[in-house]
Enzyme design. Structure first.
Site, short mmCIF file in Angstrom:
data_model
loop_
_atom_site.label_atom_id
_atom_site.label_comp_id
_atom_site.label_asym_id
_atom_site.label_seq_id
_atom_site.Cartn_x
_atom_site.Cartn_y
_atom_site.Cartn_z
N THR A 195 0.81 -1.23 0.00
CA THR A 195 0.00 0.00 0.00
C THR A 195 0.84 1.28 0.00
O THR A 195 0.34 2.33 0.38
CB THR A 195 -0.94 0.02 1.23
OG1 THR A 195 -0.13 0.07 2.41
CG2 THR A 195 -1.84 -1.20 1.29
N TYR B 150 4.95 5.76 4.44
CA TYR B 150 4.21 5.79 3.16
C TYR B 150 3.15 6.89 3.23
O TYR B 150 2.05 6.70 3.74
CB TYR B 150 3.54 4.45 2.86
CG TYR B 150 4.51 3.29 2.64
CD1 TYR B 150 5.87 3.51 2.41
CD2 TYR B 150 4.07 1.97 2.68
CE1 TYR B 150 6.76 2.45 2.22
CE2 TYR B 150 4.96 0.91 2.49
CZ TYR B 150 6.29 1.16 2.27
OH TYR B 150 7.16 0.11 2.09
N ARG C 104 7.99 -2.80 -10.07
CA ARG C 104 7.35 -1.47 -10.19
C ARG C 104 6.47 -1.36 -11.42
O ARG C 104 6.36 -0.29 -12.02
CB ARG C 104 8.42 -0.37 -10.23
CG ARG C 104 9.35 -0.37 -9.05
CD ARG C 104 9.13 0.84 -8.17
NE ARG C 104 9.33 0.51 -6.77
CZ ARG C 104 10.52 0.51 -6.16
NH1 ARG C 104 11.61 0.85 -6.79
NH2 ARG C 104 10.59 0.20 -4.88
#
Ligand SMILES: NC(=O)c1ccc[n+]([C@@H]2O[C@H](COP(=O)([O-])OP(=O)(O)OC[C@H]3O[C@@H](n4cnc5c(N)ncnc54)[C@H](OP(=O)(O)O)[C@@H]3O)[C@@H](O)[C@H]2O)c1
Length: 329
Positions: free
Chosen positions: A20, A57, A198
């Site tokens: 996340t 994050y 990615r």
């Protein structure tokens, strides 16, 4: 969904975990709250129960969204994996595993996540300015107090893990040639990031793909000349192999390859529910030895200079030059 038993967790863990980081917005060009929450719900509905987050994050944002998504009775269906040991100043992260920081971070994470226990608590990056044994002792204190269930370390070398493990039992993450054999030898579980490289291994990235805002792929060397061309030709060759051998796509092949390395949970970074649709194609089969060897050959012949995680390592101390981008995490 395939699962794996991890000691001290209340239920088997799914072999795919939802990552996340992008939901936090920071370094991924922003995020959308409603789509993030729908993605977490979609993950649980598809059998993914490990949700990986971190305070850094989005500087609390990702954890808050996870807390919000799990607040309505879904908490008991999920295993929350979060992290500790990164601090930040003016939006720049740096390593800080001082006992005071660890204690404060734990309380803040529990509050943001709306929970009284964290299932997997990982030291995000080693901070050698504090003895690793001291960091391990503080985490073990949290474990014995029932505030966390399992301890993990991330971006540690085998030597650093060895020191940490003299004090506290660990799970393990980050996959490198030396780390994986260590994990195998010691029966540790690896939570592996970069499973989709990615997004490169989804086959949906082309030379012309552009990234928005502060997306770290603007600076990730894999997405820039001269390496992007090499990575894209590897993806094309892997796609052909996946089709010919298994009638699958490169994404399924890549995730399956990772899962077939041992006691691995693959992190799948997603921020929209539809990004999780291909998860099932990676479940319930295995690569044969010949395909494993062929993958090695493809990678060795297409990618001259592979890129490790070094480019995104956060500094040990706050940077004097706050303008300089700190590491991705
Ligand atoms: N411990 C650590 O130090 C560390 C480091 C890095 C990551 N992590 C964890 O690992 C997770 C994964 O991060 P990562 O860096 O390894 O990224 P990744 O999972 O390899 O790639 C994530 C990106 O792949 C793209 N994607 C996902 N599903 C897709 C699909 N079906 N089709 C096309 N594209 C798709 C998405 O890009 P778009 O959304 O842009 O389309 C997504 O943001 C993070 O969220 C975090 O939880 C931990």
């Amino acid at each position: 969904m395939e699962t794996i038993n991890i000691e001290s967790l209340p239920m088997p863990a799914s072999r795919i975990a939802l990552g996340t980081w992008a939901m936090g917005g920071w370094m991924w060009g922003g995020s959308d709250e409603a789509a993030s929450i729908r993605t977490i719900h979609a993950a649980l509905d598809s059998g993914i129960n490990v949700i990986d987050t971190a305070p850094v994050y989005g500087f609390g944002r990702s954890e808050e969204l996870v807390g919000k998504a799990l607040a309505d009775g879904r908490r008991q269906r999920a295993l929350i994996a979060t992290k500790v040991g990164l601090d930040w100043r003016d939006g720049q992260p740096f390593r800080n595993s001082s006992p005071a920081r660890l204690r404060r971070e734990l309380e803040e994470s529990l509050r943001r996540l709306h929970t009284d226990v964290i299932d997997i608590y990982q030291v995000h990056w080693p901070d050698e300015s504090v003895p690793l044994e001291e960091t391990a002792a503080v985490l073990d204190e949290f474990r014995r107090a029932g505030k966390i269930r399992a301890i993990g370390v991330s971006n540690f070398s085998p030597t650093q893990m060895e020191r940490f493990r003299t004090v506290a039992p660990i799970l393990e993450r980050q996959i490198e040639s030396d780390v994986l054999p260590y994990a195998r030898k010691n029966g540790l579980t690896v939570l592996a990031y970069g499973a989709l490289c990615r997004g490169l291994l989804t086959g949906k990235i082309a030379a012309a793909t552009r990234f928005e805002g502060d997306d770290l792929r603007k600076t990730d060397p894999k997405f820039r000349a001269p390496r992007l061309k090499e990575y894209l030709s590897a993806v094309a060759a892997l796609e052909r192999l996946a089709r010919e051998r298994y009638g699958k796509d490169v994404l399924a092949l890549a995730v399956r390859w990772l899962l077939d390395q041992g006691r691995i949970v693959a992190l799948w970074g997603a921020r929209r529910p539809d990004q999780l649709t291909p998860v099932n194609a990676a479940m319930g089969w295995s690569l044969d030895d010949a395909t494993m060897r062929e993958i090695d050959t493809i990678l060795a012949t297409t990618i001259e200079n592979p890129v490790g995680p070094e480019f995104m390592a956060p500094p040990a101390k706050p940077r004097a030059d706050a303008v300089q981008r700190a590491g991705a995490v």
